[in-house]
Design a protein around this motif. Structure first.
Motif, PDB file in Angstrom:
ATOM      1  N   LEU A   1      25.948 -25.944   9.334  1.00  0.00           N
ATOM      2  CA  LEU A   1      26.826 -25.235   8.402  1.00  0.00           C
ATOM      3  C   LEU A   1      26.335 -23.719   8.886  1.00  0.00           C
ATOM      4  CD1 LEU A   1      28.273 -25.262   5.895  1.00  0.00           C
ATOM      5  CD2 LEU A   1      26.444 -25.071   4.502  1.00  0.00           C
ATOM      6  N   VAL A   2      27.347 -22.918   9.116  1.00  0.00           N
ATOM      7  CA  VAL A   2      26.985 -21.335   9.493  1.00  0.00           C
ATOM      8  C   VAL A   2      27.598 -20.617   8.241  1.00  0.00           C
ATOM      9  CG1 VAL A   2      27.716 -19.604  11.199  1.00  0.00           C
ATOM     10  CG2 VAL A   2      27.688 -21.914  11.919  1.00  0.00           C
ATOM     11  N   LEU A   3      26.580 -19.923   7.825  1.00  0.00           N
ATOM     12  CA  LEU A   3      26.663 -18.939   6.835  1.00  0.00           C
ATOM     13  C   LEU A   3      26.779 -17.475   7.163  1.00  0.00           C
ATOM     14  CD1 LEU A   3      24.119 -20.576   3.959  1.00  0.00           C
ATOM     15  CD2 LEU A   3      26.487 -20.951   4.385  1.00  0.00           C
ATOM     16  N   GLN A   4      27.558 -16.752   6.604  1.00  0.00           N
ATOM     17  CA  GLN A   4      27.897 -15.421   6.856  1.00  0.00           C
ATOM     18  C   GLN A   4      28.480 -14.463   6.015  1.00  0.00           C
ATOM     19  OE1 GLN A   4      26.238 -13.969  10.242  1.00  0.00           O
ATOM     20  NE2 GLN A   4      26.448 -12.281   8.949  1.00  0.00           N
ATOM     21  N   ASN A   5      27.802 -13.499   5.619  1.00  0.00           N
ATOM     22  CA  ASN A   5      28.474 -12.136   5.008  1.00  0.00           C
ATOM     23  C   ASN A   5      29.339 -11.636   5.763  1.00  0.00           C
ATOM     24  OD1 ASN A   5      27.217 -12.276   2.143  1.00  0.00           O
ATOM     25  ND2 ASN A   5      25.303 -11.182   2.929  1.00  0.00           N
ATOM     26  N   ARG A   6      30.486 -11.182   5.392  1.00  0.00           N
ATOM     27  CA  ARG A   6      31.569 -10.408   5.898  1.00  0.00           C
ATOM     28  C   ARG A   6      30.962  -9.023   6.332  1.00  0.00           C
ATOM     29  NH1 ARG A   6      36.200 -12.956   7.591  1.00  0.00           N
ATOM     30  NH2 ARG A   6      36.934 -14.587   6.244  1.00  0.00           N
ATOM     31  N   ARG A   7      30.036  -8.625   5.606  1.00  0.00           N
ATOM     32  CA  ARG A   7      29.610  -7.255   5.968  1.00  0.00           C
ATOM     33  C   ARG A   7      27.971  -7.362   6.021  1.00  0.00           C
ATOM     34  NH1 ARG A   7      33.097  -6.884   2.375  1.00  0.00           N
ATOM     35  NH2 ARG A   7      31.818  -6.377   0.582  1.00  0.00           N
ATOM     36  N   ASP A   8      27.419  -7.135   7.325  1.00  0.00           N
ATOM     37  CA  ASP A   8      25.962  -7.301   7.620  1.00  0.00           C
ATOM     38  C   ASP A   8      25.643  -6.393   8.348  1.00  0.00           C
ATOM     39  OD1 ASP A   8      23.378  -8.225   8.745  1.00  0.00           O
ATOM     40  OD2 ASP A   8      23.884 -10.211   7.997  1.00  0.00           O
ATOM     41  N   PRO A   9      24.745  -5.635   8.419  1.00  0.00           N
ATOM     42  CA  PRO A   9      24.181  -4.477   9.301  1.00  0.00           C
ATOM     43  C   PRO A   9      23.683  -4.861  10.501  1.00  0.00           C
ATOM     44  CG  PRO A   9      22.625  -4.506   7.542  1.00  0.00           C
ATOM     45  CD  PRO A   9      23.675  -5.580   7.047  1.00  0.00           C
ATOM     46  N   VAL A  10      23.017  -5.902  10.624  1.00  0.00           N
ATOM     47  CA  VAL A  10      22.395  -6.328  12.002  1.00  0.00           C
ATOM     48  C   VAL A  10      23.107  -7.586  12.733  1.00  0.00           C
ATOM     49  CG1 VAL A  10      20.741  -7.902  10.373  1.00  0.00           C
ATOM     50  CG2 VAL A  10      20.138  -6.708  12.950  1.00  0.00           C
ATOM     51  N   THR A  11      23.768  -8.413  11.736  1.00  0.00           N
ATOM     52  CA  THR A  11      24.356  -9.752  12.228  1.00  0.00           C
ATOM     53  C   THR A  11      25.632  -9.636  11.646  1.00  0.00           C
ATOM     54  OG1 THR A  11      23.559 -11.102  10.481  1.00  0.00           O
ATOM     55  CG2 THR A  11      22.370 -11.057  12.651  1.00  0.00           C
ATOM     56  N   PRO A  12      26.672  -9.074  12.424  1.00  0.00           N
ATOM     57  CA  PRO A  12      28.040  -8.902  11.834  1.00  0.00           C
ATOM     58  C   PRO A  12      28.871  -9.958  11.887  1.00  0.00           C
ATOM     59  CG  PRO A  12      27.803  -8.059  14.002  1.00  0.00           C
ATOM     60  CD  PRO A  12      26.356  -8.075  13.764  1.00  0.00           C
ATOM     61  N   HIS A  13      30.021 -10.312  10.978  1.00  0.00           N
ATOM     62  CA  HIS A  13      30.644 -11.457  10.746  1.00  0.00           C
ATOM     63  C   HIS A  13      31.124 -11.825  12.061  1.00  0.00           C
ATOM     64  CE1 HIS A  13      33.807 -14.394   9.560  1.00  0.00           C
ATOM     65  NE2 HIS A  13      33.130 -14.505   8.682  1.00  0.00           N
TER      66      HIS A  13
END
Length: 481
Positions: free
Chosen positions: A413-425
Motif C-alpha cells: 500500500l503506497v500512501l502519498q500527499n499530493r503536496r509534499d516538500p521532500v517526496t512529491p506525489h
C-alpha cells in the motif's frame, strides 16, 4: 551561523538472490527482552528492548557479527495477534526505538495494536545498533541531507570542495563498517530480525526513507513480506540524484499552502497580503540575505529553513517568525535557536547508506549544468537540490541497488500527499508503476510529509487501518479528498 544551520537542518528529518537472511527455526532462542536504554524516551506506552546479532557482511554470514537493538510494543490480545509490524521512521539515520510509542501517541488504532507486536529498531549504524561516525562536530559548515543553495557556478565548485572534504573525513574515520551500510543490508537485517522473532512473515510500516527500505524488503523477500505500507515515498529502494532533484519540485508544489496561510495572517506577520506577494517576499529576502546575512542567517539558511518549514502546517508559524526576524530593523525579534544537536551519527549513516546504495556522478560540471537548469525550472529551491553532494567523491557501491520486484504478492500500500516538500506525489506514482499489480496508490489531497497517523485524512486513515488489520488492498488506486 553554523550552529543555527545545524539546528535548522535537524528539524527537517541489490543482489538479493545472492545473499539470503536466515529463516526461522525451532532451535533459535528468542530475544531476551528487558528495559530499554534510558535515552529511549517514551510518553504513552512502556516498551521493552532486546539485541539481535546479525552479520556485518552477509556474504560472510559466519564472520564478524554486529548487534541490532529492537524495541517491542507487544499485543495485549493474543486471540487477535497475527504477527509483527516492523517500523521505520525515515532517514536513513533516524533512531526508531521509540517510534512505536510515538505512533501510539498519535492514535494508532487498538485494532492494529491488538493485531501485531509493533517492532521499532535502530537500523545498523544508528544509535544503539553498532553506531558509526564520520567525526562531525556541531560547528562544521555542512551537515545535512540536502546541499546548500548555489547562486552560481562558482558556488557549485566551492560546494564540491566541501563535499570532497566530507567524503574524505568519513573515509578517515571508517573502521571497516561503512561499506556495509546499505539499504540492501538493512533489508537483510529486517529478515534476520523476523527470523529471530520466530515469525514466518513480517508486516511493515515505513515513512520517507523507510519507504525505500520497505520497498527493498518486499522486493528481496517477497514471500516473507506480509502487509507492507510505504508512506511519503522516494520512488525506489534508494535515494538517487533524480529523487534528490525532485525535492525542488516538492518545494514548488507545497509552498503555495504556506503562502496562503501566511497571506491570511498578513496583519500579524506582514509578509504579503496575497500568496503571490508572499512568494515575492521569499525571493526578495533570499537574494538580500545572499548579499548581506542578518542575525547569522544567509540566503542558504533562509531557503533551507523555509524548506524545512513546509514539512507540516504546525511549523508555519515558526517559519513565518524566522522570515520576520530577517526583514530588517524594527521587525519582530529573532526566535531563539534550538541548541545544536549531535548530528554526527545521523548524518554519518545518511551519507553511508545514500552513497553506498547507488553510483553518483563525480564530474563537477554535471552538477553545475544541473544547477543552472533547475534554477530556471524550479526557482525556489532547484539550485540547492541539484547541487553537488559528498556521494560524488565516495567511491563505488558495494553492490547494485535493489531492483523493485513486481512479481510477488499484491501486498504493498503506497500512501502519498499530493503536496509534499521532500517526496512529491510524482515519486509515489513512479513507485506504484514499478510495483505494478503488487501495489495500490492512495493519493491524499493534503500537504506535508507523512500521511498515516501524521495527517488528518480520514479516508487514508481508514484505508490503511483496514489493510493492516484485514489484509485487503483497495481494488484500484484511490483518491482521498
Amino acid at each position: 551561523m553554523k550552529r543555527r544551520r545545524a539546528a535548522v537542518v535537524a528539524a527537517m528529518l541489490g543482489l538479493a538472490s545472492s545473499v539470503v537472511a536466515p529463516t526461522a527455526t525451532a532451535q533459535q532462542p528468542g530475544p531476551a527482552w528487558g528495559p530499554c536504554p534510558a535515552d529511549v524516551k517514551t510518553e504513552t506506552v512502556a516498551l521493552e528492548c532486546a539485541t539481535i546479532p546479525v552479520p556485518l557482511n552477509y556474504s560472510d554470514p559466519g564472520g564478524e557479527q554486529i548487534e541490532l537493538m529492537v524495541s517491542r510494543l507487544a499485543s495485549k490480545n493474543p486471540a487477535k495477534r497475527r504477527g509483527v509490524l516492523m517500523l521505520n521512521p525515515g532517514g536513513p539515520g533516524g533512531s526508531g526505538l521509540a517510534f512505536p510509542d510515538f505512533l501510539a501517541s498519535r492514535g494508532m488504532p487498538t485494532s492494529v495494536l491488538d493485531s501485531y507486536d509493533v517492532i521499532g529498531m535502530d537500523t545498523r549504524g544508528i544509535g544503539h545498533s553498532s553506531p558509526v561516525s564520520c567525526g562531525f562536530t556541531p560547528d562544521q559548515d555542512y551537515l545535512g541531507n540536502i546541499p546548500p543553495y548555489a547562486v552560481d557556478e562558482a558556488a557549485v565548485a566551492e560546494q564540491a570542495e566541501s563535499a570532497k572534504r566530507i567524503a574524505e573525513q568519513c573515509a578517515a574515520h571508517d573502521d571497516g563498517r561503512f561499506r556495509h551500510l546499505s539499504t540492501a543490508n538493512m533489508a537483510r537485517d529486517l529478515d534476520s530480525v523476523r527470523a529471530a522473532l520466530g515469525e514466518e512473515k513480517t508486516s511493515y510500516l515505513g515513512y520517507s526513507y523507510g519507504s525505500a527500505l520497505g520497498s527493498a524488503y518486499a522486493s528481496m523477500f517477497p514471500e516473507r513480506s506480509d502487509r507492507i505500507v510505504v508512506d511519503s515515498n522516494l520512488a525506489d529502494t534508494h535515494l538517487d540524484r533524480d529523487a534528490l532533484r525532485r525535492y525542488a519540485l516538492g518545494f514548488e508544489q507545497t509552498f503555495p499552502d504556506f503562502a496562503k496561510w501566511v497571506a491570511a495572517r498578513h496583519d500579524v506577520y506582514g509578509l504579503g497580503r496575497t500568496p503571490e506577494e508572499v512568494r515575492e517576499t521569499y525571493f526578495r529576502t533570499a537574494e538580500r540575505l545572499d548579499a548581506a546575512p542578518v542575525n547569522g542567517v544567509d540566503g542558504r539558511v533562509f531557503r533551507l529553513a523555509t524548506f524545512a518549514g513546509l514539512y507540516a502546517e504546525v511549523s508555519y508559524g515558526s517559519t513565518a517568525q524566522t522570515w520576520q526576524s530577517v526583514q530588517g530593523e524594527g521587525e519582530a525579534p529573532q526566535p531563539a535557536a534550538a541548541p545544536a544537536p549531535d548530528t554526527d551519527n545521523l548524518w554519518s549513516v545518511f551519507l553511508g547508506v545514500t552513497c553506498n546504495d547507488v553510483d553518483w556522478p563525480s564530474d563537477v560540471g554535471t552538477y553545475q549544468r544541473a544547477v543552472a537548469e533547475d534554477r530556471e525550472r524550479y526557482p525556489m529551491y532547484g539550485a540547492a537540490s541539484a547541487n553537488i553532494f559528498p556521494c560524488a567523491f565516495w567511491g563505488d557501491p558495494a553492490e547494485p541497488p535493489v531492483a523493485i520486484d513486481d512479481q510477488g504478492p499484491a501486498n504493498v500500500l503506497v500512501l502519498q500527499n499530493r503536496r509534499d516538500p521532500v517526496t512529491p506525489h510524482r515519486n509515489a506514482e513512479i513507485l506504484d508503476e514499478k510495483f505494478g499489480d503488487r501495489s495500490r496508490l492512495v493519493s491524499v489531497e493534503g500537504s506535508g510529509h507523512g500521511v498515516y497517523l501524521l495527517g488528518d485524512n480520514a479516508c487514508a486513515f481508514n484505508t490503511t487501518t483496514d489493510f493492516l488489520v484485514g489484509g485487503q488492498l483497495p481494488e484500484e488506486n484511490t483518491d482521498c479528498r
